[in-house]
Design an enzyme around this catalytic site. Structure first.
Site, short mmCIF file in Angstrom:
data_model
loop_
_atom_site.label_atom_id
_atom_site.label_comp_id
_atom_site.label_asym_id
_atom_site.label_seq_id
_atom_site.Cartn_x
_atom_site.Cartn_y
_atom_site.Cartn_z
N LYS A 150 0.80 -1.23 0.00
CA LYS A 150 0.00 0.00 0.00
C LYS A 150 0.84 1.28 0.00
O LYS A 150 0.38 2.31 -0.50
CB LYS A 150 -0.96 0.00 1.19
CG LYS A 150 -2.09 -1.01 1.07
CD LYS A 150 -3.09 -0.86 2.20
CE LYS A 150 -4.24 -1.84 2.05
NZ LYS A 150 -5.29 -1.61 3.07
N ASP A 176 -9.91 3.03 1.80
CA ASP A 176 -9.97 2.37 3.11
C ASP A 176 -10.71 3.20 4.16
O ASP A 176 -11.49 2.67 4.95
CB ASP A 176 -8.55 2.07 3.62
CG ASP A 176 -7.98 0.79 3.05
OD1 ASP A 176 -8.77 -0.08 2.62
OD2 ASP A 176 -6.74 0.65 3.04
#
Length: 285
Positions: free
Chosen positions: A68, A105
């Protein structure tokens, strides 16, 4: 004409439920598209992106551990939210081959909490366990919603650095993760109108990983337990929370929430959320 396709990449990746989610929505909507898991090791991330950047039918990928943050250096453009968080979980390919990174997210994490957050509270506190890419999004999202944060990690200095970067100015605290392993007799504020969350934002409790060492005496009365781990869906952390009388949210809530945003970016259609109950049943088999 080639069928548009997307991936979820990570290391490991076999446990990912994202292909089931996106496949379910594609079928419900009758969209010709494919979504598959791809195992990409850290050293092969650049090679993977170079291979698919020139594939006109590849529309992008979701990104999970451990990529990420490292994927940012391989992209052409970063959405402001992803840049602020310093983590990307969704990459969308443009027609000219340019790759844009997003982070879904934070919104995915908040989705199951929105009905609660609409209410006013005397005080909001969240105990967050973990300092990885998902924790970054959670820290920023909760700080923005008025929470005082306690961030626990193996390295408290890293936890403090995240607080300083993503939630400056608040009365937040960084502690070692071991602090929560032992019982406490701390006298918590038990007034009605307080909102307390205990969040596992780490891989602890994931299948094949050690369990999360958390003693529920550290949770004030009425605290809500939220585990972002999805394999297994019902983790020892959540089971122990229920046994101690706490309401729980499992990782499917965040997973489906963030996937819904990515799906629309990939396939240009809103997923059919009216089928969420059916989808959750499939994901828990």
């Amino acid at each position: 004409m080639s069928v548009p396709h997307a991936h979820v990449i990570g290391d490991p990746i076999a446990q990912s439920k994202s292909p089931l989610i996106h496949g379910f929505w594609l079928e419900k909507l009758g969209i010709a598209g494919r979504y598959k898991a791809r195992h990409v090791e850290a050293g092969n991330l650049g090679e993977y992106l170079a291979r698919y950047r020139d594939d006109g039918s590849w529309i992008g990928c979701n990104v999970t551990m451990p990529h990420k943050q490292t994927i940012i250096g391989h992209l052409d453009q970063i959405d402001p939210v992803a840049r602020t968080l310093g983590a990307v979980n969704t990459v969308v390919r443009q027609e000219n081959g340019a790759l844009i990174g997003f982070n879904t997210d934070a919104d995915g994490f908040l989705e199951p909490l929105l009905p609660i957050l609409k209410s006013q509270h005397l005080f909001r506190m969240a105990r967050i366990i973990g300092t990885g890419g998902a924790a970054r999004a959670i820290i920023a999202a909760l700080a923005h919603n008025g929470f005082t944060l306690v961030v626990a990690g193996r390295n408290p200095e890293k936890a403090q650095a995240l607080i300083d970067e993503l939630a400056p100015g608040g009365e937040h605290h960084a502690i070692p993760i071991a602090y929560f392993a032992e019982a406490t007799n701390f006298a918590f504020d038990d007034r009605e109108g307080c909102l307390d969350l205990v969040i596992n934002a780490s891989p602890l409790g994931m299948r094949g990983s050690p369990e999360l060492p958390f003693d529920w005496s550290h949770a004030p009365p009425g605290s809500m337990a939220y585990d972002i781990v999805t394999d297994p869906v019902e983790t020892p952390f959540l089971n122990a929370a229920r046994e101690a009388g706490h309401p729980t949210i499992n990782g499917l809530s965040m997973l489906v929430g963030q996937a819904a945003i990515a799906f629309e970016k990939f396939f240009g259609a809103a997923p059919p959320r009216e089928h969420d109950n059916e989808l959750h049943e499939i994901l828990t088999r």
